[in-house]
Design a protein around this motif. Structure first.
Motif, PDB file in Angstrom:
ATOM      1  N   THR A 112       0.911  -1.271  -0.014  1.00  0.00           N
ATOM      2  CA  THR A 112      -0.090  -0.063   0.094  1.00  0.00           C
ATOM      3  C   THR A 112       0.816   1.117   0.250  1.00  0.00           C
ATOM      4  OG1 THR A 112      -0.481  -0.219   2.160  1.00  0.00           O
ATOM      5  CG2 THR A 112      -2.159  -1.034   1.495  1.00  0.00           C
ATOM      6  N   THR A 131       0.557   3.169   2.437  1.00  0.00           N
ATOM      7  CA  THR A 131       0.667   3.701   3.480  1.00  0.00           C
ATOM      8  C   THR A 131       0.801   2.903   4.505  1.00  0.00           C
ATOM      9  OG1 THR A 131      -1.104   4.160   4.185  1.00  0.00           O
ATOM     10  CG2 THR A 131      -0.662   5.662   3.224  1.00  0.00           C
ATOM     11  N   PRO A 188       1.112  -0.064   8.192  1.00  0.00           N
ATOM     12  CA  PRO A 188       0.120  -0.075   8.631  1.00  0.00           C
ATOM     13  C   PRO A 188      -0.568   0.953  10.133  1.00  0.00           C
ATOM     14  CG  PRO A 188       1.526  -1.752   8.434  1.00  0.00           C
ATOM     15  CD  PRO A 188       1.954  -0.322   7.586  1.00  0.00           C
ATOM     16  N   ARG A 189      -1.140   0.341  10.576  1.00  0.00           N
ATOM     17  CA  ARG A 189      -1.495   1.698  11.628  1.00  0.00           C
ATOM     18  C   ARG A 189      -0.824   0.695  12.643  1.00  0.00           C
ATOM     19  NH1 ARG A 189      -7.835   2.087  10.681  1.00  0.00           N
ATOM     20  NH2 ARG A 189      -8.169   3.981  10.235  1.00  0.00           N
ATOM     21  N   GLU A 190      -0.278  -0.700  13.092  1.00  0.00           N
ATOM     22  CA  GLU A 190       0.516  -0.745  14.162  1.00  0.00           C
ATOM     23  C   GLU A 190       1.442  -1.245  13.655  1.00  0.00           C
ATOM     24  OE1 GLU A 190      -1.303  -4.109  11.148  1.00  0.00           O
ATOM     25  OE2 GLU A 190      -2.315  -3.251  12.379  1.00  0.00           O
ATOM     26  N   GLY A 191       1.306  -0.908  12.534  1.00  0.00           N
ATOM     27  CA  GLY A 191       3.373  -0.446  12.442  1.00  0.00           C
ATOM     28  C   GLY A 191       3.556  -1.902  11.838  1.00  0.00           C
TER      29      GLY A 191
END
Length: 187
Positions: free
Chosen positions: A168, A170, A172-175
């Protein structure tokens, strides 16, 4: 458990009732003591005689009159039908032209690849059995158990591995998962 068929079977053994609930079954003299039987019968076998519009709009008694008002002649209706078929033909031809253009572009790219690097061209066009396994994979299958074995068996060669994260723009939110290790290293 009470099913519609069991209620209908049971109704045949009950005493006769002359006054019927439904007009459809008025001429029949059957055993109906319970109104549930008639309700179930009307639900399973709805009346074919329509004298009012259905609540879901599947049948309207006035559709003929309304069509006559909107399209007064058969000739106008046929003209509209022909125009609709012509529109569909234009859409179909445009879709086919786009598919043909894409196919020609792909063919040109493959021809260019064949001229530039015949080895890569052969590799790109090689027919491969998706079920075939290398000796390394077969040895690994013997040592794996459960979910890991199913993951390796379901992996199709040439497709993106399911256990990897989809690329992707960006993060991921969790790293990043630093502890990630593939189930098996494949060549």
């Amino acid at each position: 458990m009470i099913t519609p068929l069991s209620v209908l079977r049971e109704a045949k053994t009950l005493p006769l009732r002359v006054n019927q609930i439904s007009v459809r079954y008025a001429s029949r003299t059957e055993n109906i003591a319970d109104p549930r039987v008639e309700i179930i019968r009307r639900t399973l076998y709805p009346s074919t005689i329509r004298n009012r519009a259905s609540p879901v709009g599947t049948w309207r008694h006035d559709v003929g009159r309304r069509l006559q008002k909107a399209i007064p002649s058969v000739q106008a209706h046929e003209t509209i039908e022909r125009a609709w078929l012509l529109h569909q033909r234009h859409i179909r031809r445009a879709r086919l032209a786009e598919l043909e253009r894409k196919f020609n572009c792909m063919k040109e790219a493959m021809d260019a690849l064949q001229q530039l690097d015949p080895r890569l061209y052969r590799e790109a066009n090689k027919v491969e059995d998706p079920r075939a396994r290398s000796p390394k994979e077969l040895e690994a299958l013997k040592s794996l158990k459960g979910q890991e074995q199913r993951a390796l068996e379901s992996r199709i060669r040439g497709l993106f591995p399911r256990e990897l994260r989809t690329p992707t723009d960006t993060p991921p939110r969790e790293g990043w998962r630093y502890s990630f290790k593939p189930i098996i290293e494949l060549p």
